[in-house]
Write a protein that holds these residues in place. Structure first.
Motif, PDB file in Angstrom:
ATOM      1  N   LEU A 181       0.860  -1.037   0.083  1.00 23.46           N
ATOM      2  CA  LEU A 181       0.046   0.014   0.276  1.00 23.46           C
ATOM      3  C   LEU A 181       0.811   1.243  -0.076  1.00 23.46           C
ATOM      4  N   ARG A 182       0.728   2.243  -0.856  1.00 22.33           N
ATOM      5  CA  ARG A 182       1.501   3.408  -1.009  1.00 22.33           C
ATOM      6  C   ARG A 182       0.546   4.683  -0.684  1.00 22.33           C
ATOM      7  N   VAL A 183       0.984   5.336   0.253  1.00 22.50           N
ATOM      8  CA  VAL A 183       0.276   6.744   0.686  1.00 22.50           C
ATOM      9  C   VAL A 183       0.630   7.946  -0.157  1.00 22.50           C
ATOM     10  N   ASN A 184      -0.246   8.203  -0.741  1.00 20.56           N
ATOM     11  CA  ASN A 184       0.221   9.524  -2.068  1.00 20.56           C
ATOM     12  C   ASN A 184       0.233  10.676  -1.066  1.00 20.56           C
ATOM     13  N   ALA A 185       0.716  11.627  -1.834  1.00 20.35           N
ATOM     14  CA  ALA A 185       0.763  13.285  -1.070  1.00 20.35           C
ATOM     15  C   ALA A 185      -0.814  13.834  -0.909  1.00 20.35           C
ATOM     16  N   ASN A 186      -1.805  13.182  -1.643  1.00 17.23           N
ATOM     17  CA  ASN A 186      -3.120  13.809  -1.189  1.00 17.23           C
ATOM     18  C   ASN A 186      -3.855  12.980  -0.197  1.00 17.23           C
ATOM     19  N   GLY A 187      -3.175  12.166   0.345  1.00 19.58           N
ATOM     20  CA  GLY A 187      -3.887  11.329   1.311  1.00 19.58           C
ATOM     21  C   GLY A 187      -4.479  10.170   0.799  1.00 19.58           C
ATOM     22  N   THR A 188      -4.484   9.836  -0.506  1.00 19.15           N
ATOM     23  CA  THR A 188      -5.117   8.530  -0.908  1.00 19.15           C
ATOM     24  C   THR A 188      -4.184   7.284  -0.859  1.00 19.15           C
ATOM     25  N   VAL A 189      -4.634   6.141  -0.941  1.00 20.48           N
ATOM     26  CA  VAL A 189      -3.789   5.102  -0.916  1.00 20.48           C
ATOM     27  C   VAL A 189      -3.890   4.480  -2.236  1.00 20.48           C
ATOM     28  N   ARG A 190      -2.712   4.153  -2.968  1.00 23.58           N
ATOM     29  CA  ARG A 190      -2.666   3.374  -4.017  1.00 23.58           C
ATOM     30  C   ARG A 190      -2.278   1.783  -3.569  1.00 23.58           C
ATOM     31  N   TRP A 191      -3.111   0.797  -4.345  1.00 19.13           N
ATOM     32  CA  TRP A 191      -2.930  -0.491  -4.103  1.00 19.13           C
ATOM     33  C   TRP A 191      -3.556  -1.074  -5.305  1.00 19.13           C
ATOM     34  N   LYS A 192      -2.755  -1.983  -5.974  1.00 17.70           N
ATOM     35  CA  LYS A 192      -3.077  -2.797  -7.401  1.00 17.70           C
ATOM     36  C   LYS A 192      -3.286  -1.617  -8.267  1.00 17.70           C
ATOM     37  N   LYS A 193      -2.652  -0.573  -8.303  1.00 19.32           N
ATOM     38  CA  LYS A 193      -2.536   0.560  -9.594  1.00 19.32           C
ATOM     39  C   LYS A 193      -4.103   1.279  -9.346  1.00 19.32           C
ATOM     40  N   LYS A 194      -4.576   1.297  -8.121  1.00 18.49           N
ATOM     41  CA  LYS A 194      -5.876   1.985  -8.169  1.00 18.49           C
ATOM     42  C   LYS A 194      -5.608   2.902  -6.984  1.00 18.49           C
ATOM     43  N   ASP A 195      -6.234   3.989  -6.864  1.00 21.55           N
ATOM     44  CA  ASP A 195      -6.292   4.868  -5.663  1.00 21.55           C
ATOM     45  C   ASP A 195      -7.424   4.735  -4.965  1.00 21.55           C
ATOM     46  N   PHE A 196      -7.390   4.644  -3.574  1.00 23.27           N
ATOM     47  CA  PHE A 196      -8.502   4.135  -2.960  1.00 23.27           C
ATOM     48  C   PHE A 196      -8.555   5.443  -1.905  1.00 23.27           C
ATOM     49  N   ASP A 197      -9.592   5.998  -1.225  1.00 24.67           N
ATOM     50  CA  ASP A 197      -9.816   6.793  -0.016  1.00 24.67           C
ATOM     51  C   ASP A 197      -9.581   5.668   1.031  1.00 24.67           C
ATOM     52  N   LEU A 198      -9.422   6.156   2.258  1.00 20.13           N
ATOM     53  CA  LEU A 198      -9.205   5.391   3.233  1.00 20.13           C
ATOM     54  C   LEU A 198     -10.263   4.389   3.745  1.00 20.13           C
ATOM     55  N   ALA A 220       3.798   1.909   2.240  1.00 17.95           N
ATOM     56  CA  ALA A 220       4.875   2.734   1.784  1.00 17.95           C
ATOM     57  C   ALA A 220       4.553   4.243   1.649  1.00 17.95           C
ATOM     58  N   THR A 221       5.346   5.036   1.401  1.00 17.19           N
ATOM     59  CA  THR A 221       4.791   6.372   1.183  1.00 17.19           C
ATOM     60  C   THR A 221       5.832   7.227   0.158  1.00 17.19           C
ATOM     61  N   THR A 222       5.412   8.078  -0.552  1.00 17.68           N
ATOM     62  CA  THR A 222       6.108   8.839  -1.451  1.00 17.68           C
ATOM     63  C   THR A 222       6.968  10.003  -0.662  1.00 17.68           C
ATOM     64  N   PRO A 223       7.893  10.208  -1.345  1.00 17.81           N
ATOM     65  CA  PRO A 223       8.693  11.193  -0.604  1.00 17.81           C
ATOM     66  C   PRO A 223       8.123  12.573  -0.168  1.00 17.81           C
ATOM     67  N   ASP A 224       6.866  12.839  -0.933  1.00 21.62           N
ATOM     68  CA  ASP A 224       6.364  14.337  -0.461  1.00 21.62           C
ATOM     69  C   ASP A 224       4.941  13.999   0.199  1.00 21.62           C
ATOM     70  N   THR A 225       4.755  12.720   0.730  1.00 19.61           N
ATOM     71  CA  THR A 225       3.878  12.472   1.708  1.00 19.61           C
ATOM     72  C   THR A 225       3.872  13.000   2.909  1.00 19.61           C
ATOM     73  N   SER A 226       2.870  13.801   3.354  1.00 21.76           N
ATOM     74  CA  SER A 226       2.888  14.464   4.708  1.00 21.76           C
ATOM     75  C   SER A 226       2.770  13.384   6.072  1.00 21.76           C
TER      76      SER A 226
END
Length: 131
Positions: A62-79, A97-103
């Motif tokens: 799971l990757r947390v994006n900078a806008n707060g959504t989470v990417r899983w299986k090439k799709k963005d989900f809200d929490l 996982a987090t991207t470098p610009d995730t708060s």
């Protein structure tokens, strides 16, 4: 008239004792300043008693994006969507996982939500772009 015999031309020996001291000081310095643990994964919980590394499926990434959504299986989900999807698929552990610009706020919110939903998160910081 010469009172002292001239010194023969021979090389002056190098004293080893100060060099050994310097080597030991450098050794201690590098031992104290070197990190021996890998920095890619910071495991938050280690409950591997019943699990074997040779069997089982890999943990979902799971990757947390900078806008707060989470990417899983090439799709963005809200929490909320992510938690219901993970519970429906029976996921009990995941690598987070987090991207470098995730708060930090987005990361801790996602981490707490996963933990409260009964999903054991393991944190990983990546500097690679999404695939």
């Amino acid at each position: 008239m010469q009172l002292v015999d001239p010194r023969p031309n021979r090389p002056i020996p190098i004293r080893i004792t100060p060099l050994i001291d310097v080597v030991f000081i450098l050794l201690v310095f590098f031992m104290l300043t070197t990190r021996l643990l890998p920095l890619d994964y910071l495991e938050l919980a280690n409950n591997t008693g019943q699990q074997s590394s040779a069997t089982g499926d890999p943990l979902p990434e799971l990757r947390v994006n900078a806008n707060g959504t989470v990417r899983w299986k090439k799709k963005d989900f809200d929490l909320a969507q992510l938690l219901s999807t993970l519970n429906a698929e029976g996921v009990s552990e995941a690598n987070l996982a987090t991207t470098p610009d995730t708060s930090l706020a987005h990361f801790t919110r996602t981490l707490s939500a996963l933990d409260n939903a009964g999903i054991e998160p393991h944190w990983k910081r990546t500097n690679t772009p999404d695939s």
